[in-house]
Design a protein around this motif. Structure first.
Motif, short mmCIF file in Angstrom:
data_model
loop_
_atom_site.label_atom_id
_atom_site.label_comp_id
_atom_site.label_asym_id
_atom_site.label_seq_id
_atom_site.Cartn_x
_atom_site.Cartn_y
_atom_site.Cartn_z
N UNK A 1 0.84 -1.21 0.00
CA UNK A 1 0.00 0.00 0.00
C UNK A 1 0.87 1.26 0.00
N UNK A 2 2.14 1.10 -0.32
CA UNK A 2 3.07 2.23 -0.31
C UNK A 2 3.17 2.86 -1.69
N UNK B 1 -9.27 -1.72 7.44
CA UNK B 1 -10.26 -2.32 6.53
C UNK B 1 -9.63 -2.79 5.22
N UNK B 2 -8.39 -2.38 4.97
CA UNK B 2 -7.72 -2.80 3.73
C UNK B 2 -6.53 -3.72 4.01
N UNK B 3 -6.46 -4.24 5.25
CA UNK B 3 -5.47 -5.28 5.54
C UNK B 3 -4.29 -4.88 6.39
N UNK B 4 -4.18 -3.59 6.73
CA UNK B 4 -3.05 -3.13 7.55
C UNK B 4 -3.60 -2.61 8.87
N UNK B 5 -3.59 -3.45 9.89
CA UNK B 5 -4.23 -3.12 11.15
C UNK B 5 -3.38 -2.17 11.99
N UNK B 6 -4.00 -1.63 13.03
CA UNK B 6 -3.27 -0.75 13.95
C UNK B 6 -2.11 -1.48 14.62
N UNK B 7 -2.30 -2.73 15.10
CA UNK B 7 -1.14 -3.47 15.64
C UNK B 7 -0.03 -3.66 14.62
N UNK B 8 -0.39 -3.82 13.34
CA UNK B 8 0.63 -3.92 12.29
C UNK B 8 1.45 -2.64 12.22
N UNK C 1 -8.18 -3.01 -3.02
CA UNK C 1 -9.13 -2.46 -2.05
C UNK C 1 -8.62 -1.15 -1.47
N UNK C 2 -7.32 -1.12 -1.17
CA UNK C 2 -6.72 0.12 -0.66
C UNK C 2 -6.78 1.22 -1.70
N UNK D 1 -10.22 2.71 -1.97
CA UNK D 1 -10.54 3.50 -0.77
C UNK D 1 -9.78 4.83 -0.79
N UNK D 2 -8.51 4.79 -1.20
CA UNK D 2 -7.71 6.01 -1.25
C UNK D 2 -8.28 7.00 -2.27
N UNK D 3 -8.65 6.50 -3.44
CA UNK D 3 -9.21 7.37 -4.47
C UNK D 3 -10.54 7.98 -4.01
N UNK D 4 -11.32 7.19 -3.29
CA UNK D 4 -12.60 7.69 -2.78
C UNK D 4 -12.38 8.85 -1.81
N UNK D 5 -11.42 8.72 -0.92
CA UNK D 5 -11.13 9.76 0.06
C UNK D 5 -10.53 10.99 -0.62
N UNK D 6 -9.48 10.79 -1.41
CA UNK D 6 -8.79 11.93 -2.03
C UNK D 6 -9.64 12.61 -3.10
N UNK D 7 -10.63 11.89 -3.64
CA UNK D 7 -11.48 12.46 -4.67
C UNK D 7 -12.28 13.66 -4.20
#
Length: 301
Positions: A171-172, A209-216, A285-286, A289-295
């Motif tokens: 996701x980088x 929600x896209x696979x990278x949790x807070x503990x991660x 999925x990420x 979601x990123x495009x939806x937010x930045x849009x």
């Protein structure tokens, strides 16, 4: 390791003799539980013995006889040295099969190599050996690509840690002019005078929600692979463009309104070095979601 005993529930046919019915479960059930517990204990015992045998240790290896004791210790030393040599051989075989396009006439630093070999001989898992083999191949082709500090940190990572890092890599994004990867999570907009009249908009991707949790994220921060807090870019002006590449996709952002800053997690120098080695797979999925937010504040192409 938590051991969960298996419970057996034998069916007992009802008979007219109630006295027999009441005593039979009390006899059979504990016996079945005892058998199950014994079987699992034996399996755990065998696993313990198997692991310690790999380092030349057994429950009765040290005999009172000095000669036998010496022989046992020499055998243990041989087992350990053989395993270390096997680890280095695996790393070398992987490195020999890595194709590197760029070549250089610079020589490999001998101090780097011997430090590398000392650490690599203690890498036992196949996935991590593959990573070390790639590092060596790249360093031979382009000396100076990986610092000893990176190797020292890498040596402390487990295969599980590497899997978490791989999720972050997927996701980088990087700008063409910058070698440091960043995990874009959203934006921050300077509040205007009448902003309270507008409907609230999503400002950040929920990474969990896209696979990278807070503990991660916490693990990556503790491993010094990403910085410990979110960072904001400078503010964009209206019409300003910036292009990011996330794995295999280019995303061009054109700012709709002034006062917008991107929010991201930045990879450390060690994380940036390791980023180059990891096999990447796009997280669709990420990206959606990123495009939806930045849009909300950028035109995306």
């Amino acid at each position: 390791m938590k051991i969960t005993p298996q419970h057996f529930s034998p069916e007992i046919r009802k008979t007219q003799n109630s006295e027999v019915n009441s005593t039979k479960p009390n006899i059979d059930q504990p016996a079945a539980e005892k058998v199950a517990s014994t079987v699992q204990t034996d399996a755990s015992r065998q696993r313990m013995l198997s692991w310690f045998a790999r380092v030349g240790i057994s429950p009765s290896m040290l005999s009172p006889d000095p000669k036998k004791q010496k022989h046992a210790l020499e055998r243990r030393k041989q087992i350990l040295e053989t395993q270390k040599a096997s680890n280095l051989q695996a790393v070398l075989n992987i490195a020999l099969n890595v194709s590197i396009n760029e070549q250089t006439s610079d020589n490999l630093d001998p101090d780097w190599f011997f430090a590398f070999s000392t650490m690599a001989e203690e890498i036992y898992s196949s996935p991590m050996q593959e990573l070390w083999g790639k590092i060596f191949a790249v360093e031979v082709a382009r000396p100076g690509s990986f610092s000893l500090r990176t190797l020292q940190l890498l040596k402390t990572l487990t295969h599980r840690d590497a899997k978490v890092f791989n999720k972050a890599v997927n996701v980088a994004s990087r700008k063409s002019s910058d070698a440091v990867p960043r995990i874009l999570v959203g934006y921050h907009k300077r509040k205007g005078l009448f902003s309270f009249l507008k409907k609230p908009t999503p400002e950040q991707v929920n990474l969990a929600s896209v696979g990278l949790s807070y503990p991660d994220l916490l693990s990556l921060q503790e491993m010094k692979l990403i910085y410990a807090s979110e960072i904001e870019s400078g503010e964009y002006i209206e019409g300003q463009q910036v292009t990011w590449r996330c794995v295999n996709e280019n995303i061009t952002l054109t700012c709709k309104t002034p006062g917008v800053a991107l929010v991201y997690y930045k990879f450390t120098s060690v994380g940036s070095e390791l980023y180059k080695l990891v096999t990447k797979s796009s997280n669709e999925t990420y990206l959606q979601a990123l495009k939806h937010v930045l849009g909300e504040v950028f035109n995306i192409s």
